[in-house]
Scaffold this motif. Structure first.
Motif, mmCIF file in Angstrom:
data_model
loop_
_atom_site.group_PDB
_atom_site.id
_atom_site.type_symbol
_atom_site.label_atom_id
_atom_site.label_comp_id
_atom_site.label_asym_id
_atom_site.label_seq_id
_atom_site.Cartn_x
_atom_site.Cartn_y
_atom_site.Cartn_z
ATOM 1 N N HIS A 1674 0.834 -1.207 0.000
ATOM 2 C CA HIS A 1674 0.000 0.000 0.000
ATOM 3 C C HIS A 1674 0.868 1.256 0.000
ATOM 4 O O HIS A 1674 2.036 1.246 0.415
ATOM 5 C CB HIS A 1674 -0.903 0.013 1.235
ATOM 6 C CG HIS A 1674 -1.968 -1.028 1.171
ATOM 7 N ND1 HIS A 1674 -2.992 -1.111 2.076
ATOM 8 C CD2 HIS A 1674 -2.188 -2.048 0.311
ATOM 9 C CE1 HIS A 1674 -3.761 -2.125 1.795
ATOM 10 N NE2 HIS A 1674 -3.282 -2.719 0.721
ATOM 11 N N GLY A 1675 0.259 2.356 -0.380
ATOM 12 C CA GLY A 1675 0.881 3.670 -0.259
ATOM 13 C C GLY A 1675 2.062 3.898 -1.175
ATOM 14 O O GLY A 1675 2.989 4.649 -0.823
ATOM 15 N N ARG A 1676 2.090 3.279 -2.329
ATOM 16 C CA ARG A 1676 3.244 3.441 -3.229
ATOM 17 C C ARG A 1676 2.841 3.948 -4.619
ATOM 18 O O ARG A 1676 3.640 4.561 -5.301
ATOM 19 C CB ARG A 1676 3.991 2.104 -3.384
ATOM 20 C CG ARG A 1676 4.588 1.579 -2.082
ATOM 21 C CD ARG A 1676 5.159 0.181 -2.247
ATOM 22 N NE ARG A 1676 5.590 -0.393 -0.968
ATOM 23 C CZ ARG A 1676 6.837 -0.357 -0.500
ATOM 24 N NH1 ARG A 1676 7.794 0.217 -1.209
ATOM 25 N NH2 ARG A 1676 7.136 -0.892 0.666
ATOM 26 N N VAL A 1677 1.645 3.644 -5.062
ATOM 27 C CA VAL A 1677 1.281 3.922 -6.455
ATOM 28 C C VAL A 1677 0.782 5.344 -6.661
ATOM 29 O O VAL A 1677 0.366 5.698 -7.763
ATOM 30 C CB VAL A 1677 0.205 2.917 -6.942
ATOM 31 C CG1 VAL A 1677 0.759 1.530 -6.970
ATOM 32 C CG2 VAL A 1677 -1.045 2.987 -6.063
ATOM 33 N N HIS A 1678 0.825 6.190 -5.622
ATOM 34 C CA HIS A 1678 0.387 7.576 -5.796
ATOM 35 C C HIS A 1678 1.464 8.440 -6.456
ATOM 36 O O HIS A 1678 1.178 9.550 -6.925
ATOM 37 C CB HIS A 1678 0.002 8.169 -4.437
ATOM 38 C CG HIS A 1678 1.171 8.240 -3.487
ATOM 39 N ND1 HIS A 1678 1.621 7.117 -2.816
ATOM 40 C CD2 HIS A 1678 1.980 9.273 -3.114
ATOM 41 C CE1 HIS A 1678 2.656 7.468 -2.051
ATOM 42 N NE2 HIS A 1678 2.899 8.768 -2.219
ATOM 43 N N GLU A 1683 9.282 8.574 -10.364
ATOM 44 C CA GLU A 1683 9.621 8.400 -8.948
ATOM 45 C C GLU A 1683 9.369 6.965 -8.504
ATOM 46 O O GLU A 1683 10.132 6.397 -7.712
ATOM 47 C CB GLU A 1683 8.780 9.363 -8.091
ATOM 48 C CG GLU A 1683 9.096 10.830 -8.320
ATOM 49 C CD GLU A 1683 8.101 11.718 -7.599
ATOM 50 O OE1 GLU A 1683 7.012 11.221 -7.266
ATOM 51 O OE2 GLU A 1683 8.414 12.896 -7.372
ATOM 52 N N PHE A 1684 8.322 6.403 -8.995
ATOM 53 C CA PHE A 1684 7.951 5.032 -8.625
ATOM 54 C C PHE A 1684 9.064 4.053 -8.994
ATOM 55 O O PHE A 1684 9.404 3.151 -8.213
ATOM 56 C CB PHE A 1684 6.650 4.667 -9.344
ATOM 57 C CG PHE A 1684 6.092 3.311 -8.961
ATOM 58 C CD1 PHE A 1684 5.430 3.141 -7.744
ATOM 59 C CD2 PHE A 1684 6.232 2.223 -9.806
ATOM 60 C CE1 PHE A 1684 4.921 1.911 -7.404
ATOM 61 C CE2 PHE A 1684 5.726 0.993 -9.455
ATOM 62 C CZ PHE A 1684 5.064 0.833 -8.249
ATOM 63 N N ILE A 1724 -3.545 -4.208 -9.455
ATOM 64 C CA ILE A 1724 -4.465 -3.570 -10.407
ATOM 65 C C ILE A 1724 -4.356 -2.054 -10.323
ATOM 66 O O ILE A 1724 -4.373 -1.346 -11.348
ATOM 67 C CB ILE A 1724 -5.899 -4.043 -10.118
ATOM 68 C CG1 ILE A 1724 -6.042 -5.527 -10.502
ATOM 69 C CG2 ILE A 1724 -6.928 -3.217 -10.873
ATOM 70 C CD1 ILE A 1724 -7.388 -6.115 -10.168
ATOM 71 N N ARG A 1725 -4.236 -1.536 -9.100
ATOM 72 C CA ARG A 1725 -4.063 -0.084 -8.962
ATOM 73 C C ARG A 1725 -2.783 0.376 -9.650
ATOM 74 O O ARG A 1725 -2.732 1.439 -10.265
ATOM 75 C CB ARG A 1725 -4.013 0.280 -7.482
ATOM 76 C CG ARG A 1725 -5.382 0.198 -6.797
ATOM 77 C CD ARG A 1725 -5.251 0.454 -5.319
ATOM 78 N NE ARG A 1725 -6.527 0.281 -4.645
ATOM 79 C CZ ARG A 1725 -6.651 -0.061 -3.381
ATOM 80 N NH1 ARG A 1725 -5.553 -0.286 -2.660
ATOM 81 N NH2 ARG A 1725 -7.835 -0.184 -2.828
ATOM 82 N N LEU A 1726 -1.717 -0.433 -9.529
ATOM 83 C CA LEU A 1726 -0.460 -0.116 -10.210
ATOM 84 C C LEU A 1726 -0.683 -0.032 -11.718
ATOM 85 O O LEU A 1726 -0.286 0.952 -12.366
ATOM 86 C CB LEU A 1726 0.572 -1.188 -9.873
ATOM 87 C CG LEU A 1726 1.813 -1.268 -10.782
ATOM 88 C CD1 LEU A 1726 2.680 -0.033 -10.594
ATOM 89 C CD2 LEU A 1726 2.618 -2.515 -10.472
ATOM 90 N N LEU A 1727 -1.332 -1.057 -12.290
ATOM 91 C CA LEU A 1727 -1.560 -1.066 -13.736
ATOM 92 C C LEU A 1727 -2.465 0.077 -14.154
ATOM 93 O O LEU A 1727 -2.309 0.653 -15.241
ATOM 94 C CB LEU A 1727 -2.188 -2.403 -14.140
ATOM 95 C CG LEU A 1727 -1.328 -3.645 -13.897
ATOM 96 C CD1 LEU A 1727 -2.109 -4.905 -14.257
ATOM 97 C CD2 LEU A 1727 -0.043 -3.592 -14.701
#
Length: 1975
Positions: A1674-1678, A1683-1684, A1724-1727
């Protein structure tokens, strides 16, 4: 002729001469003498000559029948011709000889003769001469030569002219007939001849009639002439030169060929309609004209069928206007049907409309004709029309409706306005109101089902529905309007309703769409089938009733005229509720199925998500399960069914069906369970048609009406309205009509056997009902039906009885049974059933008079012809006599004589008399019973030789009847039976059991007693024979024995005294009572018994008043008066013979009657007190000679207290305390004065206790008696010193048993203690002591401890005799007993159940046990083992004292005792099972005994080694495991979590006892593994699995590789801590590190490798931390993508996905679902967030899709549910990145329809869902097809063949490039890499090491495969190879952790002996292993 008679070939000259004479004078041609010669010549012409008689008779017949022709001969016929004709007629017939001479003579010269003849005739006809001059002879020659077709052609052209010439009429007529008769070739010439014949116009009637006769012959000449003639006639009629005789020709043709002519006529009409011109209007007019002229004498059905025949000719195949042709044929068919309405049909139709029934046969024939034509027309449209032309759907439907007369009316008359306006509607109605044939209906349904024909299912259903209802409306008794034979009609109708989804929509593979129907069609189908079933009950109706519940429901609705759901025929409320609930369930499931189905359809087409609100199909479809439970019909359907029933009387049709009998089925189902008002309505509405209802229906209505009448008959009629009275009168009239019908069925001339049986059986079955009301109603119904008076008020009462005797007079209310029933005409057919019903009824009936009537009837009319029937009758009556004693005593009361009883007795005697005679006549070997009934059968043998076999009850019944005595009327049967069973001066018959052949007891004691009570001397004598003394004494004390029988009994007792006085005396319990009894019997008048009396009185003390007694006996006449005077003047003196129990009951009556005064009680009480006082006074004076009245009184009271009436007696004493208190005080004083009489004291104390037990009841108010008795009890216990300890214990037991008064118990205990302290020996058995101690514990006695002290000090002497008397044994038994009793008292909610029993005494007993045996278990091992460790598996709670005793055991016992206990508990062969909890607690306490640790250092060192106290063997360890499992299993019953927690708490004990010995623990794991295999998924197996899992979590190194059973187990996630948890936690934290330093990257890499290794080696340990991994995602894909990537978040995601891949398939288990879904959602949020950078995420997406595919394969239900929830983000991602083929494949599969709401389903559907979802092709398999060895073969060849280093390097480089994308290919080169790892070439070696490590990193499970190679490299002599191996040592050690010790040891040795510094590599490897680099 004679010369050429035998010659077959005659010369041509004969023909020439014949022609010459024929044209000339005809001298010999017409001569009768030359007839044979002439006939032979004429054979040359092959002419069929018309017989003269046909011509003449034809003319005469025609002319004679024609009024216009007159009766005179035709003027053209001369007298010469007339006479000649008569001569010809006379000589026409040839003789047999002449027939034999006639034969063909010119076969060889046929051509030349024909040529000659034709030349001659042409020459004659071509001469120029007037037509009038043609000679008759020429015409006659033409007539003879018409066999030549040229001659026929020549003649026919001139025939019309010759016929109109009066001179030539006759020969011309002959010629015309000859032409017609010889026109038999149907060649073109003959067709021309026929054409010319049709054109001939004739006006005179005679000629016209002859012409018609010739036409008939023309038709007979050749079969094709018919069609040709009709065709030419029709074409001529339509031409401009029409012949006026055309219609008459057609009329003749139609008369001649009624079957074929219409067919050919139709073919002509077909030909007309094929032309280009539109001939429809002309055809209609022509057809009407033909029908009119031929007077409707045409077979319309054949004509119409001809119109519909398929034609194969070329003109039809090439027809231009095929559609017009079909439409016109349809119109002609409609016109033809209407043309069938003749004047007679019209008249009959008008009369039918008016309600008159005239000429119905004509109307019915017309209706059947129309129905048949419509059937053929539908067949034509179904089979023929599609082959002709493909009509437009509109035209096809128009044609179908038109032939069925369902089209608009104007379509029938628009062409020519026919029918005329006045008749149009009537004609159309006549043609439409016709029956419908089965084939018509079936074909319409088939057309609707066919996809090739334009009529759709809805239209077909609508049409069929309309036709069926239209036909049903025409119903009449003389016509079958809707006859259907084929059951397949039901399936066809239902198939029309079926919903078929569009064919272009592809459903998911494996998905089976539900069977659905279109709702509107479905609910149209059932009423349609209901109508069909009503008209065809025997087949369609029966099939519907048995196989289609919905249709059965509608049938029941119309039959009962009740349209509620559930139907009213369901009377059981539970069934109705169940049906409603089932309907709700089915509706819900149906809704779900339709939504799911529509979802699949939408997914394949519109991609729309279907919900209940957006569904289109939900309101249009319904489930198609016609044979399933009946569904609730919509309200409009019920209204439709109701209106149908009203208009078509469907219910009436179904009700009157007898085969099958639906109505009877409903009646029998409801029976008498509920009233059936609909039945009354049904009978009420059946005016004049009662005969169509089943007799059971009529009977039920009669009973229903009778019940209503009985309930309403008592009400007053004043308040009734006029309507109510009218209804009542109507109902009574209906009842009289109904009753008349039933009586007619039984008594009328048409009565038949079946109906009689049905009527009577309906009523008779109710006679044995268990309900009184039902039996009364049945009898009332029978009396109504059988009594001819019926409802008429006693019409026959005045009639004299014919043959009925007294029985009928006695039982007046049962005349229907005794008089009317036997008078039935068919009584013989119902005799058997009636008798059987009454035999059953006598066991249920409770009215004695009714039973009497039944028995009288059975004695007179029961059929006994067959042995079995006779046996059943005798046994049933015997059961009544023997078992229903109350009824028998009421029937045969001795108090009063009753004539009815006498009649019944006669009847019973008659039954058994006939039966016994028959049985005695049967042969000995004959079986009169079945072996299954042999148990109670006895075989009887008389001394006279007769034998019989019968039931023992029958024997007893006959003896009971004999005890009643002979009847007053007719005692013959009585004495017959008496002589059989009790013959005078002969022994009784002997009986033997049939099944065992043992001698049976024929007369048991109860039966002998009845015999003794009877008035029949012979029975008494038989009963008294061979009686034992005990039986004699029993009988003599019985009541109700007559004086005579008693005298005999006493005489037998005297004989017994003289024979065996000792035995007799031993059996006498109370001599005083018995002597008094004998005296009473003497007073009654009995004689004898003096010897017996003397025996009784010999041992009794002499009585003072014996002289007075003698005096009273000597003067009995004065005794009564004297006793009365004495009672008044003085107190009565009681003697030894007085019945004290009786006196006591008189003083204290059990049921006091307030109406009687107690005046006589006072003298009696005074007498009793005086007797007791006198005896007490004598004792006080020292006189020991007492009368014993006090003891007798106490005994009497004690006996009464032991009787069932003791409570009532004590209450009576309580009420009459003024009498009872003095008596009890005297008894107490006697006890105090006679302390030595211990028996009296004990009995007195017992009586006290029993009385107090009743008086202590809270409901009883306090009184003097209670206070007095309580005081006596206390004083008795305290003052009476107990000399005998055992007696004291007995007293105390009684006190504790009967009453728990503290004072009384305390005094008794104190007395016992005092006795024991005085030194009295304790001679009490242990059981008694135990019982007393238990009682004291229950009452919480304060003297318990003192008693125990005294008792244990005194029992030292008795332990030798009673080992159980040891103090320890007593205490242990008490505690143990308490433990065993506690499960019974589970209602107590206290934590210690024994507290309810022991109370404070529990601690006392524990203290005693500790004091007596400090080691707790050493004195009585068996008892104390039970006390400490016994186990009750039923779930009882642990006794509260057990922990204390266990603590004592561990603290105070010696080491030897403890060792013995441990061995006992852990012995594998122990006999009893111990409490696992207590055992394990004890073992844990043994480890922690403080004595072990005495003298140790108090401070525990930080790094101390654990010391193991208890060292167990392997077998003992396994025993401990069994105890742990047993304890866990008991908890498993409650909750699984409790079991698991318990196992965790016991694990330290197990590990401690193993002393860290891994071998022992391995043995334990092997044992657990075998147990799991043995017990499977049971609770034991689950506990074994939990324990094995806990061991694994503490010692993971033991179970490598991990067993499969642990991989599939659940619970590791929720279990206790694991020693590797901290290390795994560290690995995961390192993996999630986002710092960008070089060292952190290295640590992340190492952590990733460690996690991958864990995922392969110990997946369970890593899966425990899956929620942590999910949380770290959690808390990484924002962040933005740059940067990611830079902050290594993408690396972390890729590493996690790789670890999840290795955790397959365990990660897919349901227990990890939440964490897994969390991870997938993060992916899925990452994609979704970085969809625009999908090019960089291609590898990640590929792996993600592969992972999802695996998820679906392993757990389809969860996977599909997850994907469907998150399908929208994936769709968005796919739309943004069109090049992601793999994702598109995933989404394409996901869009297919699937079951919605999988997770919300119940467990019932899970399997189906899994199967359906598992087959969804969500991902194309071809995208992830693994590489095969064949694809890698070229690289392997190159490696093996590579000669130079460059070649090998090139191949390795290629493999390196490929493996970066697909590292799994390296597994193909493992062998090659292992070889190259030790290569001397550095570049090859380094690359080989790199590739090998990459392969291991991809799949760490193969690390051990490379171990030998790595070890070899470390030990290599090549320094470079060793260096390479050392460089890779840390990474390889991490991946091969299980062999890390071996690797590091080898590296250390290399450093020691190889002169290489390996410390840095070893240190790095250790850091990597422990991840210490993070510190």
């Amino acid at each position: 002729m004679a010369a050429y008679e035998e010659d077959e070939n005659w010369p041509e000259i004969f023909v020439k001469v014949y022609i010459e004479d024929s044209l000339g004078e005809r001298i010999w041609v017409d001569s009768p003498h030359c007839k044979t010669f002439v006939d032979n010549i004429q054979t040359a012409f092959n002419t069929k000559m018309p017989p003269k008689n046909i011509i003449l008779h034809g003319e005469v017949g025609r002319s004679g029948g024609d009024l216009s022709a007159g009766s005179s001969p035709h003027p053209s016929m001369t007298e010469e011709e007339d006479s000649q004709s008569e001569l010809l007629i006379a000589e026409e017939k040839m003789s047999p000889e002449q027939e034999g001479q006639l034969m063909p003579r010119y076969d060889d010269l046929a051509e030349s003769v024909e040529e000659y003849v034709l030349d001659m005739l042409r020459d004659q006809l071509n001469r120029r001469q007037p037509m009038d001059n043609v000679s008759r002879n020429l015409l006659r020659l033409l007539t003879a030569t018409c066999g030549y077709k040229e001659v026929r052609q020549m003649a026919v052209q001139r025939l019309e002219m010759w016929l109109q010439n009066p001179k030539l009429t006759k020969p011309a007529q002959d010629l015309l007939m000859s032409v017609c008769m010889n026109c038999n070739t149907h060649s073109s010439e003959d067709m021309e001849v026929i054409s010319n014949l049709i054109k001939i116009r004739l006006k005179p009637k005679v000629l016209l009639n002859h012409y018609m006769l010739c036409v008939r012959e023309l038709l007979n000449a050749h079969r094709d002439n018919l069609g040709t003639t009709i065709k030419f006639v029709i074409f001529n009629e339509l031409s401009n030169a029409r012949n006026p005789n055309n219609m008459q020709i057609l009329y003749t043709v139609l008369q001649h060929s009624s079957e074929q002519a219409p067919k050919y006529l139709a073919m002509v009409f077909q030909d007309l309609l094929t032309t280009k011109d539109d001939y429809l209007r002309a055809s209609r007019a022509l057809l009407r004209e033909i029908i009119k002229q031929t007077k409707h004498e045409i077979n319309f059905q054949a004509f119409c069928l001809g119109l519909m025949q398929e034609r194969k000719e070329a003109q039809y195949a090439e027809m231009e206007f095929k559609e017009r042709f079909v439409i016109h044929i349809t119109d002609l068919l409609a016109v033809s049907m209407m043309l069938g309405i003749t004047a007679q049909v019209k008249e009959a139709g008008i009369a039918w409309d008016k309600g008159e029934k005239k000429n119905l046969e004509v109307l019915r024939s017309f209706q059947n004709q129309i129905a048949a034509i419509q059937r053929d027309a539908v067949w034509w449209l179904h089979t023929v029309v599609p082959s002709i032309s493909k009509l437009a759907p509109k035209d096809y439907v128009h044609c179908l409706h038109k032939v069925l007369f369902t089209e608009q009316p104007e379509t029938y008359y628009k062409w020519d306005n026919w029918p005329p306006e006045s008749d149009r509607n009537f004609f159309l109605r006549l043609c439409s109101e016709v029956p419908i044939l089965e084939d018509t209906l079936m074909r319409i349904l088939v057309i609707g089902l066919s996809r090739d024909l334009p009529l759709g299912p809805a239209d077909a259903m609508e049409l069929a529905d309309h036709l069926v209802k239209r036909a049903a409306a025409v119903q009449a008794d003389d016509v079958e309007v809707l006859r259907v034979e084929r059951i397949q009609l039901i399936d066809a109708v239902l198939n029309l309703c079926t919903y078929h989804h569009p064919e272009n929509i592809q459903l998911p593979p494996g998905y089976q769409p539900p069977n659905l129907a279109i709702s509107t069609l479905y609910w149209k189908a059932w009423p349609l089938l209901l109508v069909v079933a009503a008209f065809n009950p025997e087949n369609i109706g029966l099939a519907a009733w048995e196989e289609y519940p919905s249709l059965k429901m509608l049938m029941e609705m119309v039959m009962t005229n009740n349209y509620s759901y559930p139907q009213c025929t369901l009377t059981d409320e539970e069934t109705r509720t169940e049906m409603i609930n089932r309907e709700l369930q089915i509706s819900q499931r149906e809704k779900q199925e339709i939504l799911a189905f529509e979802g699949h359809l939408a997914a394949a087409s519109t991609k729309q998500t279907i919900t209940e609100s957006s569904s289109l199909l939900l309101s249009q479809l319904t489930s198609l399960d016609p044979q399933g439970p009946p569904r609730r019909p919509p309200p409009h359907v019920l209204e439709q069914v109701k209106s149908l029933n009203q208009s078509l009387r469907l219910g009436h049709l179904l009700c009157r069906s007898r085969h099958p009998d639906f109505l009877l089925n409903i009646i029998q189902r409801q029976a008498s369970s509920q009233s059936m008002p609909w039945l009354a309505d049904l009978v009420q509405s059946s005016e004049g048609s009662l005969d169509v209802l089943p007799v059971q229906c009529l009977c039920e209505f009669l009973l229903h009406d009778a019940a209503d009448e009985s309930t309403s008959g008592e009400e007053e009629e004043e308040g009734e309205s006029k309507e109510q009275r009218a209804k009542k009168r109507q109902r009574q009239q209906k009842q009289r009509q109904l009753l008349g019908r039933l009586q007619d069925l039984l008594l009328g001339p048409k009565a038949d056997e079946q109906t009689t049986c049905e009527v009577l059986d309906y009523f008779l079955r109710r006679l044995s009902s268990s309900q009184v009301a039902s039996r009364v109603l049945a009898m009332k119904g029978l009396s109504l039906v059988l009594s001819e008076g019926g409802l008429r008020d006693g019409e026959e009462k005045d009639h004299p009885m014919e043959e009925d005797s007294g029985d009928s007079e006695l039982l007046q209310g049962y005349q229907w049974l005794l008089r009317d029933l036997p008078r039935l005409p068919l009584f013989d057919s119902v005799r058997a059933t009636t008798a059987l019903a009454l035999q059953q009824a006598i066991h249920m009936e409770t009215d004695p008079q009714t039973i009497s009537a039944y028995l009288v009837y059975l004695s007179q009319h029961a059929p006994v012809e067959e042995q079995g029937q006779h046996n059943d009758l005798a046994l049933d009556v015997a059961r009544l006599i023997v078992e229903r004693s109350t009824i028998m005593s009421h029937l045969f009361s001795k108090l009063s004589y009753c004539a009815e009883s006498d009649a019944v007795l006669v009847a019973l005697l008659s039954i058994f008399s006939r039966y016994i005679k028959r049985m005695r006549q049967s042969k000995e070997g004959e079986e009169v019973y079945s072996w299954s009934e042999s148990q109670d059968q006895v075989f009887l043998r008389w001394t006279s030789g007769e034998t019989a076999t019968m039931h023992i009850l029958v024997v007893h019944a006959m003896v009971i009847l004999l005890t009643l005595g002979p009847p007053q009327a007719g005692d013959g049967d009585f004495y017959t039976l008496l002589d059989i069973w009790f013959p005078e001066k002969k022994p009784l018959p002997t009986a033997f059991l049939v099944d065992t052949s043992e001698e049976a007891l024929l007369l048991p004691d109860w039966l002998k007693l009845r015999m003794i009570r009877s008035e029949v001397p012979r029975l008494v004598d038989a009963a008294l024979q061979d009686l034992e003394p005990q039986q004699l004494l029993l009988f003599v004390q019985s009541f109700g024995i007559p004086v005579s029988s008693m005298s005999k009994l006493l005489q037998y007792l005297d004989q017994a005294v003289s024979h065996d006085p000792q035995t007799l005396e031993q059996n006498i319990m109370d001599k005083n009572y018995m002597a008094h009894l004998v005296e009473v019997q003497h007073e009654r008048g009995a004689t004898g018994g003096q010897t017996f009396h003397s025996l009784l009185t010999a041992s009794l003390p002499a009585r003072r008043d014996s002289a007075e007694t003698a005096r009273s006996k000597s003067s009995p006449e004065n005794s009564q008066g004297q006793s009365r005077i004495r009672a008044l003047s003085q107190v009565r003196v009681l003697g030894p013979e007085d019945d004290l129990a009786g006196i006591f009951l008189q003083l204290f009556p059990l049921n006091p009657d307030p109406r009687w005064q107690n005046s006589n009680l006072r003298p009696l009480a005074l007498a009793l007190q005086q007797a007791l006082g006198q005896e007490l006074a004598r004792i006080r004076q020292g006189n020991t000679q007492v009368t014993g009245i006090t003891a007798r009184l106490l005994q009497a009271v004690a006996a009464l207290m032991n009787s069932p009436h003791s409570g009532a007696l004590v209450m009576a004493m309580h009420r009459n305390h003024f009498i009872s208190c003095p008596l009890m005080r005297q008894l107490y004083q006697y006890q105090r004065c006679m302390p030595q009489d211990t028996a009296f004291s004990s009995l007195f104390f017992k009586v006290l206790m029993q009385m107090l037990q009743w008086l202590e009841n809270p409901a009883v108010e306090d009184g003097p008696l209670r206070a007095q008795l309580k005081a006596f009890a206390v004083q008795y216990s305290s003052r009476h010193r107990i000399s005998d300890v055992r007696g004291g214990f007995l007293h105390l037991t009684e006190a504790l048993t009967f009453r728990r008064d503290p004072d009384l118990i305390s005094s008794t205990v104190r007395a016992i203690i005092a006795t024991l302290k005085s030194g009295e020996k304790c001679n009490v058995e242990p059981e008694l002591i135990s019982k007393v101690l238990q009682g004291l514990i229950e009452t919480h006695s304060p003297y318990l401890e003192e008693l125990l002290t005294v008792l244990f000090s005194a029992t030292v002497e008795t332990t030798a005799r009673f080992p159980a008397m040891k103090p320890i044994a007593v205490v242990s038994s008490l505690l143990l007993q308490d433990k065993e009793e506690t499960p019974v008292k589970k209602e107590l909610d206290s934590c210690s159940m024994e507290a309810a029993w022991l109370g404070p005494s529990s601690g006392l007993l524990n203290d005693w046990l500790e004091m007596l045996d400090p080691e707790v278990i050493s004195s009585c091992p068996d008892l104390q083992q039970k006390l400490l460790f016994s186990w009750n598996k039923a779930g009882s709670q642990v006794p509260s004292f057990r922990p204390y005793l266990l603590a004592l055991l561990t603290h105070q016992s010696s080491w030897t005792t403890l060792h013995q206990c441990i061995k006992l508990l852990l012995c594998r062969n122990r006999e009893q099972r111990f409490d696992p909890t207590a055992s394990l607690d004890f073992l844990w306490a043994c480890i922690h005994i403080p004595r072990i640790w005495q003298g140790r250092d108090q401070r525990t060192p930080q790094k101390r080694r654990e010391e193991f106290v208890l060292h167990l063997k392997t077998s003992e360890l396994i025993s401990m495991v069994e105890l742990i499992l047993a304890e866990a299993e008991t908890r498993y019953q409650n909750t699984e979590e409790a079991s698991c927690t318990l196992i965790q708490s016991r694990l330290p004990l197990l590990l401690s006892c193993s002393h860290g010995d891994l071998e022992s623990i391995k043995k334990v794991t092997e044992y657990l593994t075998s147990c799991i295999q043995q017990w499977g998924s049971s609770s034991v197996g689950k506990c074994c699995q939990d324990l094995l899992l806990q061991i694994y979590l503490q010692l993971p190194e033991l179970l490598v590789p991990l067993p499969e059973m642990l991989l599939t187990s659940e619970g590791a996630r929720d279990s206790s801590t694991c020693k590797l948890d901290a290390l795994v936690h560290r690995f995961i934290n390192l993996l999630a590190d986002t710092s960008d330093s070089k060292s952190s990257e290295s640590r992340v890499w190492d952590a990733n490798m460690a996690c991958r290794k864990l995922a392969v080696a110990h997946p369970i340990l890593l899966l425990r931390h899956l929620p942590m991994i999910a949380a770290l995602l959690h808390g990484r894909v924002h962040l933005n993508f740059q940067e990611f990537r830079q902050q290594n978040h993408l690396t972390f995601f890729i590493h996690v996905l790789g670890i999840l891949e290795l955790l397959q398939p365990q990660v897919f288990q349901n227990e990890h679902q939440a964490a897994l879904w969390d991870c997938l959602l993060s992916f899925i949020r990452l994609l979704l967030n970085y969809r625009k950078s999908s090019r960089h995420l291609a590898a990640f997406i590929s792996k993600f899709v592969q992972f999802i595919h695996k998820y679906i394969t392993c757990n389809a239900q969860a996977a599909v549910s997850f994907l469907q929830k998150h399908s929208d983000p994936l769709h968005d991602l796919s739309s943004d990145n069109s090049d992601l083929a793999m994702l598109k494949s995933l989404l394409a599969g996901l869009s297919l329809p699937s079951r919605s709401g999988i997770l919300d389903r119940g467990s019932d559907e899970e399997k189906d869902d899994e199967a359906a979802a598992g087959s969804l092709p969500l991902v194309s398999v071809s995208l992830f097809t693994p590489l095969t060895p064949a694809e890698m073969a070229p690289y392997m060849k190159r490696l093996s063949r590579g000669q130079t280093v460059e070649d090998i390097l090139e191949v390795l480089t290629d493999i390196d490039e490929m493996s970066r994308r697909r590292p799994e290919i390296l597994s193909f080169f493992a062998t090659n890499l292992q070889k190259l790892m030790s290569s001397s070439e550095e570049s090859c070696r380094n690359l080989a090491f790199s590739l090998a490590l990459r392969s291991i990193q991809n799949n760490p499970s193969i690390a051990a495969d490379f171990l030998p190679t790595f070890m070899y490299c470390l030990g290599s002599r090549d320094f470079e190879v060793v260096q390479t191996a050392l460089r890779n040592l840390p990474e390889y050690t991490l991946l091969c952790q299980e062999h890390a010790a071996v690797l590091l040891h080898r590296a250390f040795l290399v450093g020691m002996y190889g002169q290489i510094d390996t410390s840095s590599q070893i240190s790095e490897a250790l850091k990597v292993l422990h991840m210490e680099a993070t510190i």
